[in-house]
Design a protein around this motif. Structure first.
Motif, mmCIF file in Angstrom:
data_model
loop_
_atom_site.group_PDB
_atom_site.id
_atom_site.type_symbol
_atom_site.label_atom_id
_atom_site.label_comp_id
_atom_site.label_asym_id
_atom_site.label_seq_id
_atom_site.Cartn_x
_atom_site.Cartn_y
_atom_site.Cartn_z
ATOM 1 N N ASN A 1 0.841 -1.193 0.000
ATOM 2 C CA ASN A 1 0.000 0.000 0.000
ATOM 3 C C ASN A 1 0.879 1.247 0.000
ATOM 4 O O ASN A 1 1.964 1.256 0.570
ATOM 5 C CB ASN A 1 -0.906 0.003 1.231
ATOM 6 N N SER A 2 0.388 2.272 -0.645
ATOM 7 C CA SER A 2 1.113 3.547 -0.731
ATOM 8 C C SER A 2 2.573 3.340 -1.102
ATOM 9 O O SER A 2 3.480 3.833 -0.401
ATOM 10 C CB SER A 2 1.013 4.295 0.600
ATOM 11 N N PRO A 3 2.849 2.631 -2.173
ATOM 12 C CA PRO A 3 4.235 2.433 -2.564
ATOM 13 C C PRO A 3 4.881 3.751 -2.980
ATOM 14 O O PRO A 3 4.191 4.703 -3.391
ATOM 15 C CB PRO A 3 4.138 1.454 -3.730
ATOM 16 N N LYS A 4 6.201 3.772 -2.881
ATOM 17 C CA LYS A 4 6.992 4.939 -3.234
ATOM 18 C C LYS A 4 7.958 4.565 -4.348
ATOM 19 O O LYS A 4 8.282 3.375 -4.518
ATOM 20 C CB LYS A 4 7.785 5.407 -2.013
ATOM 21 N N PRO A 5 8.457 5.536 -5.086
ATOM 22 C CA PRO A 5 9.430 5.215 -6.144
ATOM 23 C C PRO A 5 10.625 4.409 -5.634
ATOM 24 O O PRO A 5 11.154 3.558 -6.355
ATOM 25 C CB PRO A 5 9.843 6.596 -6.650
ATOM 26 N N GLU A 6 11.035 4.648 -4.405
ATOM 27 C CA GLU A 6 12.176 3.905 -3.847
ATOM 28 C C GLU A 6 11.849 2.446 -3.556
ATOM 29 O O GLU A 6 12.738 1.668 -3.193
ATOM 30 C CB GLU A 6 12.712 4.589 -2.590
ATOM 31 N N ASP A 7 10.596 2.052 -3.694
ATOM 32 C CA ASP A 7 10.222 0.641 -3.564
ATOM 33 C C ASP A 7 10.421 -0.125 -4.867
ATOM 34 O O ASP A 7 10.227 -1.349 -4.908
ATOM 35 C CB ASP A 7 8.763 0.509 -3.130
ATOM 36 N N THR A 8 10.779 0.578 -5.927
ATOM 37 C CA THR A 8 11.016 -0.073 -7.214
ATOM 38 C C THR A 8 12.167 -1.060 -7.101
ATOM 39 O O THR A 8 13.259 -0.709 -6.653
ATOM 40 C CB THR A 8 11.325 0.975 -8.290
#
Length: 123
Positions: free
Chosen positions: A84-91
């Motif tokens: 949930n609510s992923p961020k670009p740094e989770d790529t």
């Protein structure tokens, strides 16, 4: 032969959600802790979340705690990662793994790995 097969990766926007699945075969599911790890280009593989047979043995990386949730369906030999609510740094490429022993956030404690599924988070 032990197999772990991930699915559910893809492109997701910041603030959206994504659910990864990993189905295991060839092992006694209840004997293993199931974990999720990830690896971004040029970086080492890092721990994301793990869960033992019972919910009492669950761990999250600080970077995802409160946003990602791990669960497992022991009747389906499947572990999930709700993002949930992923961020670009989770790529990263996300890997499912099965292992035994402690600590459950250590790459070295996992014996079996899936092939990985790409998750890309756009801003």
């Amino acid at each position: 032969q032990v197999q772990l097969v991930e699915s559910g990766g893809g492109l997701v926007q910041t603030g959206g959600s994504l659910r990864l699945s990993c189905t295991a075969s060839g092992l006694t599911f209840s004997d293993y802790t199931l974990g999720w790890f990830r690896q971004a280009p040029g970086k080492e593989r890092e721990f994301v979340a793990a869960r033992g047979w019972s919910a009492g043995v669950t761990s999250y990386a600080d970077s995802v705690r409160g946003r990602f949730f791990i669960s497992r369906d022991n009747t389906k030999y499947t572990v999930y990662l709700q993002m949930n609510s992923p961020k670009p740094e989770d790529t990263a490429v996300y890997y499912c793994a099965a292992g035994r022993g402690f600590p459950i956030d250590s790459v070295r404690k996992y014996d079996y790995w899936g092939q990985g599924t790409q998750v890309t988070v756009s801003s």
